[in-house]
Enzyme design. Structure first.
Site, short mmCIF file in Angstrom:
data_model
loop_
_atom_site.label_atom_id
_atom_site.label_comp_id
_atom_site.label_asym_id
_atom_site.label_seq_id
_atom_site.Cartn_x
_atom_site.Cartn_y
_atom_site.Cartn_z
N ASP A 167 0.81 -1.21 0.00
CA ASP A 167 0.00 0.00 0.00
C ASP A 167 0.85 1.27 0.00
OD1 ASP A 167 0.79 -0.82 2.63
OD2 ASP A 167 -0.54 0.70 3.47
N GLU A 168 0.25 2.33 -0.47
CA GLU A 168 0.73 3.71 -0.33
C GLU A 168 2.19 3.91 -0.78
OE1 GLU A 168 -2.04 5.62 3.14
OE2 GLU A 168 -0.25 4.59 3.83
#
Length: 858
Positions: free
Chosen positions: A540-541
């Protein structure tokens, strides 16, 4: 190495032409100053131009040590969840270092701070600051070649000790159009109004004790009760000895003494007692429970089903009893979802082995079967990996080491020394014990090692390893597991304000590292008796801008026919390589959904990954951000989907929309137990309730700006889980109160589908069912959790003054309201009382567990 910005350098040079250098502070002076001086922060306004917030620092010198004018050798370091850009106020420069760490330095224009004096510094930053949780403890003063000294007034875990109250609208609201946030006075009224929406429960405390949580699929009560005492026998076939032992332990806790176990080949049909047997039915994890004059019969479709039948029986029992009466009843039950999980972030702040074991006990009680351990992130690595000691020796500890050779740079209020909740890890033996303990309770442990973003801890540990072997002249070993490209000039800022937290996915050594970690974790699971089947790779991210300045990534992109045509392909390239490693080890892989997509609507092609199953954790569903249908895009693309929606399942968010409630608030402004209970995972578009500012959602498609994705492959929705991210969670009590009782409401939804759920939900049915569920929480589940050694949050009463009367109500029926004028003598509230000025109130369970105390001033 810390680099001053050009702006600050220019200001320092200008000041240097006109002012003298201050004398150096000594270690003793610095210690004395930090022990007596105070530093506090105050939100001046969140309504600044271009959505900026202004924060005031109040430094009061209550010591006998003067801070002399000019550019001294001392610096003040502090943690803060927002990022300040470089700026100077009254001769004090402020700069962001990395993550949440900032530093304030005296310049040549610093006017000095004599004993008894106070100075106020004003700094601004983008984004709002509407919670004390954004301000981190353990601010410290230090100087070159001296040991840091923590300001004593910030060496606490309650931010209210150094963050002043936010009472004005421009302080407690995030922006002018924020319609949901309240200050500490207004939230009492908000709570009263929200509680007033709850219909009265028809359950008496006695009837609440008869309820099983989570609610079974079918329950039929018969007339009469059955009495059981300490000498109740348990009979079972040899194949169910493990489940029988769990029942024995559960009964022993209730009765306070040993219970007789009797292993038999043929089960007696008419002998009173508890019988365990297999049912012969096929539905996974299902069971029947029959309580009659002939005793208790638990029949499970499989081993897990028998265990859940035992949990239902134990759920009917009080925490302690000499003997008890059980209602005669017939229960037929099976779970709604196969995946019923809880994610615990132990990377940001460490949770002890004992806390995890207690969490597993609670998960078992409420029939959750997946413990997702977020073991690594930018701020810490929490599991011993044989052969890579730097992962725990360096990345398992946070302290003030700018070179990060002995520890990670301090973050999240850890302070300058290693004895903090930012430090700690599980040994191999600890982890094996956790997995074995979970396995006994039919809970699968899902280990997560986040990458390629959120990987700063691993990167810095492997840099420390590189330096060690390079100093020995062994460059081959130094580079073997290296995760960074030393020539990478990429500039980026991650979601948590790091500029160096992305693994360089173009290095072959990155995959050698992942293979090593997977192999070691796989071995631990084998030793624990729970073979690893799924490995969670994070994903993620990843910050925009990562890898753009890496020469080796440019070389990879320039290589033809490798599927990498630009930087945007590198995230998929990393995932394909990790998936291949998992596949060669007969493992499936899980990832956060954004790590498996080009954008909010375009998943990677599922056929490009060799593993049999890929699990997508769909988390970012903030309704107005246009990503609420990621779960359906992923399911329709062939991925197995776990619903992790932040609006209802992120337990690190505050229970209430007020500054002093713990938690970040980036998704919803608040998530209380009732909100989690009301989520409909099969109909989550119908669960879209409010926007982030607090406006009711009338038309979701209009809000998203496009038609939302329809689900075409419902068989790919595996279930749902709750989450506790750990940035603001520094103590066991904070952890416990944030998780419980919200986790119980989550368990209700993932196990049981209610009749009121649907695309057009029955709101009256929902209210009635919530009232009964909340009553059961008050009467039996909060005391149960407390008896397990946990500290569940009891909701405070709502209160409002109407005319001359003080009115109050509770969120959970069957809680008692108490009031006091001095917080010492408490009286029971039954009807509105005459308001005579400042009055304190609290809610209390039947066994004396109290909520926080609220103050009603007017």
């Amino acid at each position: 190495m810390i680099r001053l910005s050009g702006y600050v350098l220019i200001c320092l040079l200008v000041n240097a032409l006109t002012a003298p250098l201050a004398s150096a502070i000594t270690q003793q002076e610095m210690n004395d100053f930090a022990a007596s001086a105070t530093i506090k922060q105050k939100v001046i306004s969140n309504f600044g131009a271009n959505s900026t917030a202004t924060i005031k620092f109040i430094l009061e010198n209550k010591s006998s040590v003067p801070l002399v004018p000019g550019a001294g050798n001392w610096e003040i370091w502090f943690h803060y969840a927002r990022k300040y850009e470089p700026q100077i106020y009254d001769g004090m420069s402020l700069e962001h270092v990395n993550g949440d760490l900032h530093v304030i330095r005296p310049t040549f224009g610093f006017p000095g701070l004599a004993p008894g004096q106070k100075m106020e510094l004003f700094y601004s930053h983008p984004w709002d600051s509407a919670s004390t949780s954004l301000f981190m403890p353990r601010m410290f003063i230090t100087a070159k070649n001296l040991k840091p000294a923590v300001f004593a007034n910030t060496d606490v875990n309650d931010e209210k000790a150094f963050v002043l109250p936010m009472m004005r609208e421009d302080q407690y609201k995030r922006y002018p159009h924020d319609v949901i946030s309240r200050n500490t006075d207004g939230v009492n009224i908000w709570r009263y109004e929200r509680n007033a929406e709850v219909t009265a429960s028809g359950l008496t405390p006695e009837n609440a004790m008869r309820r099983i949580v989570p609610t079974p699929r079918s329950v039929k009560y018969e007339d009469g009760t059955v009495t059981f005492g300490r000498n109740i026998p348990v009979t079972f076939p040899a194949s169910l000895e493990k489940q029988a032992e769990m029942l024995r332990k559960g009964l022993a806790k209730v009765f306070g003494e040993a219970i007789t176990l009797r292993k038999v080949d043929t089960l007696p049909r008419n002998e009173p007692g508890i019988r365990l047997e297999r049912s012969g039915k096929n539905e996974a994890e299902g069971y029947t429970l029959v309580i009659s004059n002939e005793g208790v019969a638990i029949a499970g479709n499989d081993e897990a089903g028998i265990f859940y039948g035992i949990m239902s029986l134990l759920n009917l029992l009080p925490a302690k009893a000499g003997s008890l009466q059980l209602p005669q009843m017939q229960v037929e039950d099976a779970p709604r979802y196969a995946w019923r999980g809880m994610m615990v972030d132990v990377a940001r702040n460490f949770r002890t082995k004992e806390e995890i074991l207690k969490t597993l006990d609670a998960m078992a009680v409420y029939k959750l079967n997946r413990l997702h351990l977020h073991l690594t992130d930018d701020e810490g690595w929490r599991l011993e990996i044989k052969g890579l000691p730097e992962l725990t020796e360096v990345a398992g500890k946070r302290c003030f080491d700018l070179d990060e050779e002995d520890c990670l740079l301090t973050q999240l209020g850890a302070g300058p020394y290693g004895d903090n909740t930012g430090s700690g890890y599980y040994t191999t033996e600890d982890y094996i014990e956790i997995v074995r303990y979970a396995n006994e309770r039919f809970i699968t442990v899902l280990p997560e090692y986040d990458g390629p973003g959120h990987a700063r801890a691993a990167i810095k540990a492997m840099e420390a390893r590189y330096k060690k072997y390079a100093a020995q002249g062994n460059l081959e070993e130094a580079n073997k597991y290296r995760l960074a490209d030393p020539d990478d000039k990429s500039e980026y800022n991650s979601a948590q304000n790091y500029n160096d937290n992305a693994i360089n996915v173009c290095r072959p050594s990155a995959y050698r590292f992942m293979a090593k970690v997977i192999d070691e974790v796989k071995y631990m699971h084998e030793m624990a008796g729970q073979p690893l089947k799924i490995f969670h790779a994070g994903g993620d991210e990843v910050a925009g801008g990562a890898w753009e300045g890496s020469p080796i990534c440019k070389q990879l992109i320039d290589t033809p026919n490798n599927g990498v045509d630009s930087v945007k392909d590198l995230k998929k390239y990393y995932l394909k390589n990790v998936a291949h490693i998992a596949w060669t080890r007969n493992l499936d892989i899980a990832n956060w959904a954004d790590g498996m997509m080009y954008d909010n609507m375009t998943p990677f092609e599922r056929s490009e990954f060799p593993v049999e199953n890929m699990y997508a954790h769909a988390w970012n569903n903030v309704w107005e951000w246009g990503a609420a249908d990621k779960a359906y895009f992923m399911a329709n693309a062939g991925y197995k989907v776990v619903i992790d929606h932040a609006t209802h399942t992120y337990f690190d968010h505050p229970y209430e929309p007020t500054p002093t409630e713990r938690g970040y608030y980036w998704a919803p402004r608040y998530t209380d137990t009732r909100k989690t209970f009301g989520y409909m995972p099969d109909n989550f578009y119908a669960s879209a309730d409010y926007t982030r500012p607090g406006e009711p959602i009338e038309d979701l498609e209009a809000l998203m700006g496009r038609p939302f994705e329809k689900l075409h492959k419902p068989e790919n929705i595996m279930g749902m889980q709750g989450h506790l991210w750990g940035e603001t969670v520094r103590t066991g009590e904070q952890y416990s109160k944030l998780v419980f009782p919200r986790m119980v409401a989550l368990a209700e939804r993932v196990w049981h589908r209610s009749d009121w759920e649907g695309d057009a939900p029955d709101l009256d049915g929902k209210k009635a069912e919530w009232a009964d569920f909340a009553s059961v929480l008050a009467v039996k589940e909060l005391p149960r959790l407390n008896a397990m050694g946990l500290k569940p949050r009891v909701p405070a009463p709502g209160a409002v003054v109407k005319g001359s009367k003080l009115h109050a109500n509770v969120a959970f029926p069957n809680l008692t309201i108490q009031y006091s004028k001095d917080k010492k003598t408490w009286r029971t509230y039954q009807d509105p009382i005459e308001f005579t000025g400042l009055t304190y109130m609290r809610s209390v369970t039947g066994n004396g567990i109290a909520s926080k105390v609220i103050a009603i001033k007017k």
